[in-house]
Design an enzyme around this catalytic site. Structure first.
Site, PDB file in Angstrom:
ATOM      1  N   LYS A  35      14.432   4.265  -7.610  1.00 58.28           N
ATOM      2  CA  LYS A  35      14.368   4.141  -6.138  1.00 58.28           C
ATOM      3  C   LYS A  35      15.537   3.319  -5.622  1.00 58.28           C
ATOM      4  O   LYS A  35      16.181   3.676  -4.636  1.00 58.28           O
ATOM      5  CB  LYS A  35      13.067   3.440  -5.722  1.00 58.28           C
ATOM      6  CG  LYS A  35      11.960   4.403  -5.420  1.00 58.28           C
ATOM      7  CD  LYS A  35      10.779   3.715  -4.761  1.00 58.28           C
ATOM      8  CE  LYS A  35       9.664   4.728  -4.626  1.00 58.28           C
ATOM      9  NZ  LYS A  35       8.422   4.171  -4.156  1.00 58.28           N
ATOM     10  N   ALA A 255     -11.098  18.473  15.053  1.00 60.98           N
ATOM     11  CA  ALA A 255     -11.833  18.880  13.852  1.00 60.98           C
ATOM     12  C   ALA A 255     -10.865  19.505  12.852  1.00 60.98           C
ATOM     13  O   ALA A 255      -9.883  20.131  13.228  1.00 60.98           O
ATOM     14  CB  ALA A 255     -12.913  19.882  14.238  1.00 60.98           C
ATOM     15  N   GLY A 260      -7.498  12.686   4.788  1.00 57.51           N
ATOM     16  CA  GLY A 260      -6.925  12.379   3.475  1.00 57.51           C
ATOM     17  C   GLY A 260      -5.860  11.342   3.680  1.00 57.51           C
ATOM     18  O   GLY A 260      -5.901  10.585   4.647  1.00 57.51           O
ATOM     19  N   CYS A 263      -4.198   6.054   3.132  1.00 56.40           N
ATOM     20  CA  CYS A 263      -4.950   4.888   3.630  1.00 56.40           C
ATOM     21  C   CYS A 263      -6.448   5.119   3.816  1.00 56.40           C
ATOM     22  O   CYS A 263      -7.254   4.400   3.225  1.00 56.40           O
ATOM     23  CB  CYS A 263      -4.339   4.417   4.944  1.00 56.40           C
ATOM     24  SG  CYS A 263      -2.698   3.723   4.708  1.00 56.40           S
ATOM     25  N   ARG A 331      -1.028  11.959  -1.152  1.00 54.81           N
ATOM     26  CA  ARG A 331      -2.153  11.175  -1.660  1.00 54.81           C
ATOM     27  C   ARG A 331      -3.463  11.576  -0.976  1.00 54.81           C
ATOM     28  O   ARG A 331      -3.559  11.569   0.244  1.00 54.81           O
ATOM     29  CB  ARG A 331      -1.869   9.678  -1.467  1.00 54.81           C
ATOM     30  CG  ARG A 331      -0.851   9.156  -2.458  1.00 54.81           C
ATOM     31  CD  ARG A 331      -0.510   7.704  -2.226  1.00 54.81           C
ATOM     32  NE  ARG A 331       0.482   7.533  -1.185  1.00 54.81           N
ATOM     33  CZ  ARG A 331       1.047   6.368  -0.854  1.00 54.81           C
ATOM     34  NH1 ARG A 331       0.686   5.270  -1.508  1.00 54.81           N
ATOM     35  NH2 ARG A 331       1.948   6.286   0.086  1.00 54.81           N
TER      36      ARG A 331
HETATM   37  N1  LIG Z   1       1.512   4.493   3.729  1.00 52.57           N
HETATM   38  C1  LIG Z   1       1.023   4.150   4.885  1.00 52.57           C
HETATM   39  O1  LIG Z   1       1.005   4.935   5.834  1.00 52.57           O
HETATM   40  C2  LIG Z   1       0.472   2.754   5.111  1.00 52.57           C
HETATM   41  C3  LIG Z   1       0.182   2.325   6.420  1.00 52.57           C
HETATM   42  C4  LIG Z   1      -0.314   1.041   6.606  1.00 52.57           C
HETATM   43  C5  LIG Z   1      -0.546   0.215   5.513  1.00 52.57           C
HETATM   44  N2  LIG Z   1      -0.281   0.650   4.245  1.00 52.57           N
HETATM   45  C6  LIG Z   1      -0.492  -0.251   3.125  1.00 52.57           C
HETATM   46  O2  LIG Z   1       0.768  -0.764   2.691  1.00 52.57           O
HETATM   47  C7  LIG Z   1       0.764  -0.928   1.267  1.00 52.57           C
HETATM   48  C8  LIG Z   1       1.911  -0.140   0.657  1.00 52.57           C
HETATM   49  O3  LIG Z   1       1.676   1.232   0.871  1.00 52.57           O
HETATM   50  P1  LIG Z   1       2.793   2.332   0.613  1.00 52.57           P
HETATM   51  O4  LIG Z   1       2.234   3.619   1.059  1.00 52.57           O
HETATM   52  O5  LIG Z   1       4.080   1.853   1.169  1.00 52.57           O
HETATM   53  O6  LIG Z   1       2.879   2.262  -0.999  1.00 52.57           O
HETATM   54  P2  LIG Z   1       3.873   3.019  -1.978  1.00 52.57           P
HETATM   55  O7  LIG Z   1       3.093   3.305  -3.185  1.00 52.57           O
HETATM   56  O8  LIG Z   1       4.571   4.110  -1.241  1.00 52.57           O
HETATM   57  O9  LIG Z   1       4.988   1.929  -2.322  1.00 52.57           O
HETATM   58  C9  LIG Z   1       4.770   0.773  -3.081  1.00 52.57           C
HETATM   59  C10 LIG Z   1       6.106   0.348  -3.698  1.00 52.57           C
HETATM   60  O10 LIG Z   1       5.978  -0.948  -4.283  1.00 52.57           O
HETATM   61  C11 LIG Z   1       6.730  -0.992  -5.474  1.00 52.57           C
HETATM   62  N3  LIG Z   1       6.249  -2.119  -6.280  1.00 52.57           N
HETATM   63  C12 LIG Z   1       5.018  -2.274  -6.836  1.00 52.57           C
HETATM   64  N4  LIG Z   1       4.953  -3.486  -7.456  1.00 52.57           N
HETATM   65  C13 LIG Z   1       6.145  -4.087  -7.272  1.00 52.57           C
HETATM   66  C14 LIG Z   1       6.690  -5.357  -7.674  1.00 52.57           C
HETATM   67  N5  LIG Z   1       5.971  -6.258  -8.367  1.00 52.57           N
HETATM   68  N6  LIG Z   1       7.961  -5.635  -7.338  1.00 52.57           N
HETATM   69  C15 LIG Z   1       8.698  -4.755  -6.636  1.00 52.57           C
HETATM   70  N7  LIG Z   1       8.239  -3.564  -6.218  1.00 52.57           N
HETATM   71  C16 LIG Z   1       6.973  -3.233  -6.525  1.00 52.57           C
HETATM   72  C17 LIG Z   1       6.518   0.387  -6.080  1.00 52.57           C
HETATM   73  O11 LIG Z   1       7.517   0.696  -7.031  1.00 52.57           O
HETATM   74  C18 LIG Z   1       6.588   1.272  -4.821  1.00 52.57           C
HETATM   75  O12 LIG Z   1       7.919   1.673  -4.557  1.00 52.57           O
HETATM   76  C19 LIG Z   1      -0.629  -0.491   0.802  1.00 52.57           C
HETATM   77  O13 LIG Z   1      -1.449  -1.618   0.693  1.00 52.57           O
HETATM   78  C20 LIG Z   1      -1.101   0.405   1.928  1.00 52.57           C
HETATM   79  O14 LIG Z   1      -2.496   0.443   2.018  1.00 52.57           O
HETATM   80  C21 LIG Z   1       0.234   1.917   4.032  1.00 52.57           C
END
Ligand SMILES: NC(=O)c1ccc[n+]([C@@H]2O[C@H](COP(=O)([O-])OP(=O)(O)OC[C@H]3O[C@@H](n4cnc5c(N)ncnc54)[C@H](O)[C@@H]3O)[C@@H](O)[C@H]2O)c1
Length: 441
Positions: A35, A255, A260, A263, A331
């Protein structure tokens, strides 16, 4: 102000890019070297409209960089955001906090000067206090605060949501941390976007309560849709009539095949789990999870019914596999339940999605990917619309019907109507919450 963001997924990358656009000096860190390599080459690893241009602009302005080196990233940073994943823990529905806690320990092992450790990941109530303990234990001399700053962006509209939020929620325990967070969000303060400052627990709870509420709204309308099908009411008219009531609102009242995404499924399960652990069962949320599963199964029954229960040997064209349009995120997409059921019953499935192939290929073994809806419909016995991408909203239905062996349409997003289908030469049409139409019925 220097900010470090740990995790460059949908939330971390959008936050990092937008903070740098606010004028902050931002370093984004990820443990995935692939990445970081892509990001440093100017390539955005996810599909999010507008993100690539904003990223390049801020990298060129010298305000945004990407690295795998946490120590360099947090050196001099006043705020370090944790934006790593919190997926459902296998077996018990709890949010898996291992990535969050690992990131907190990493920060504790490196930080030297006062820093605010900000949790942007969605985490159960009490997690920020746990983070505080973990950091204090690992680095007793470190001066730091924790802050909860849940994120509400929607994939597909993430930049707008981040730059023009309905609100920003900040949970803090000290004035010093509140001042740092005010500085982080200064451009939004200046433009009068509401900033809700709370204690840690309330900030954590707001995120779960908001997501569970939205999932409930979607599930409620899906359940009403099932009743409409039996009673002759039309869910589109019902949604409109309900949504115009200012107390209800028209959002999340469409509807469809069930919610999915990254979140709602995991956050509803996590809230149910938090309720169980605190002996306050979240009965509404638990029911929502159950009804949403049933909704997906109901869609499978609908598709089977259109083919008189005989799926073996049928060619099914599926339009859209991502959980919603304008994202490549797969997801917990309904497609991951519905398509395997069709394949399991002996159907041949042909799929097209503007952005879903990259993620979807590994998740949907046995399907045949094609470029567009017209190629998908060639000699098909059934067309299923699963995701309402714009390019599926204005199909030349006559052309589609002519290409099909048996023109039948399962419109699981209610984009078209029985009238449209009939005029275009389809012989059967099913949607969600409206009367089905079969030429020979
Ligand atoms: N995707 C959404 O629409 C959304 C919206 C609001 C909140 N969230 C929340 O935000 C959080 C992140 O979601 P996301 O969809 O961005 O996740 P994601 O899986 O797309 O990204 C997570 C990233 O974190 C990296 N990572 C994990 N552990 C790490 C570490 N120790 N050091 C460095 N990098 C690390 C992974 O390699 C990955 O690139 C979740 O808790 C989710 O519930 C997501």
């Amino acid at each position: 102000m220097k900010i470090a963001v740990i995790g460059t997924g949908y939330v971390g990358l959008v936050s990092g890019v937008c903070f740098s656009d606010f004028g902050h000096d931002v370093v984004c860190v990820d443990k995935d070297p692939e990445k970081i390599e892509k990001l440093n080459a100017g390539v955005v690893p996810i599909y999010e409209p507008g993100l690539d241009a904003l990223m390049v602009k801020n990298v060129e302005a010298g305000r945004l960089s990407f690295t795998g080196d946490l120590a360099g990233a947090i050196d001099g940073a006043e705020a370090v955001f944790i934006a790593v994943g919190t997926p459902t823990r296998r077996g018990d529905g709890h949010a898996d906090l291992s990535y969050v806690m690992a990131a907190a320990e990493d920060i504790a092992g490196i930080a030297k000067d006062y820093v605010v450790i900000v949790t942007k990941s969605t985490v159960p109530v009490g997690t920020n206090r746990q983070i505080k303990q973990v950091v204090r234990k690992a680095n007793p001399d470190l001066e730091f605060d924790v802050a909860s700053n849940p994120e509400f962006l929607r994939e597909g509209a993430a930049i707008d949501d981040f730059m023009k939020p309905d609100r920003v929620v900040v949970g803090v325990q000290s004035d010093r941390a509140a001042d740092v967070m005010a500085e982080v969000y200064r451009p939004l303060f200046l433009r009068d976007f509401p900033i809700v400052t709370t204690d840690l627990e309330s900030a954590e709870m707001i995120k779960y309560a908001a997501n569970a509420f939205l999932a409930t709204k979607i599930t409620f309308i899906n359940e009403i849709a099932a009743l409409c099908e039996r009673t002759g009411a039309d869910i589109k008219q019902v949604s409109k009539g309900m949504g115009l009531d200012g107390r209800i609102g028209n959002k999340f009242l469409h509807a469809g095949p069930g919610y999915g995404g990254s979140c709602f499924p995991k956050d509803t399960k996590a809230l149910a789990r938090i309720g169980q652990e605190n002996a306050v069962p979240m009965q509404i949320t638990e029911t929502v999870i159950k009804v949403n599963d049933e909704t997906k199964r109901r869609m499978i029954d609908k598709i089977f019914d259109l083919c008189d229960g005989q799926m073996a040997g049928k060619t099914v064209a599926v339009l859209g596999v991502t959980f919603k349009p304008n994202t490549d995120d797969m997801r917990d997409a309904p497609s991951l339940t519905i398509i395997p059921a069709l394949i399991g019953a002996g159907a041949k499935v042909r799929v097209t999605d503007p952005q879903g192939k990259h993620e979807g290929e590994a998740l949907l073994p046995g399907v045949h990917w094609v470029e567009d809806a017209y190629k998908a419909s060639q000699n098909a016995d059934l067309l299923v619309i699963l995701t309402e991408w714009n390019e599926f909203r204005a199909l030349d239905l006559k052309k589609v019907a002519r290409k099909m062996t048996v023109p039948r349409l399962a419109d699981l997003r209610n984009i078209y109507s029985a009238r449209d289908a009939k005029r275009a030469g389809f012989v059967a049409y099913e949607s969600v919450g409206r009367d089905a139409w079969h030429a020979d019925a």
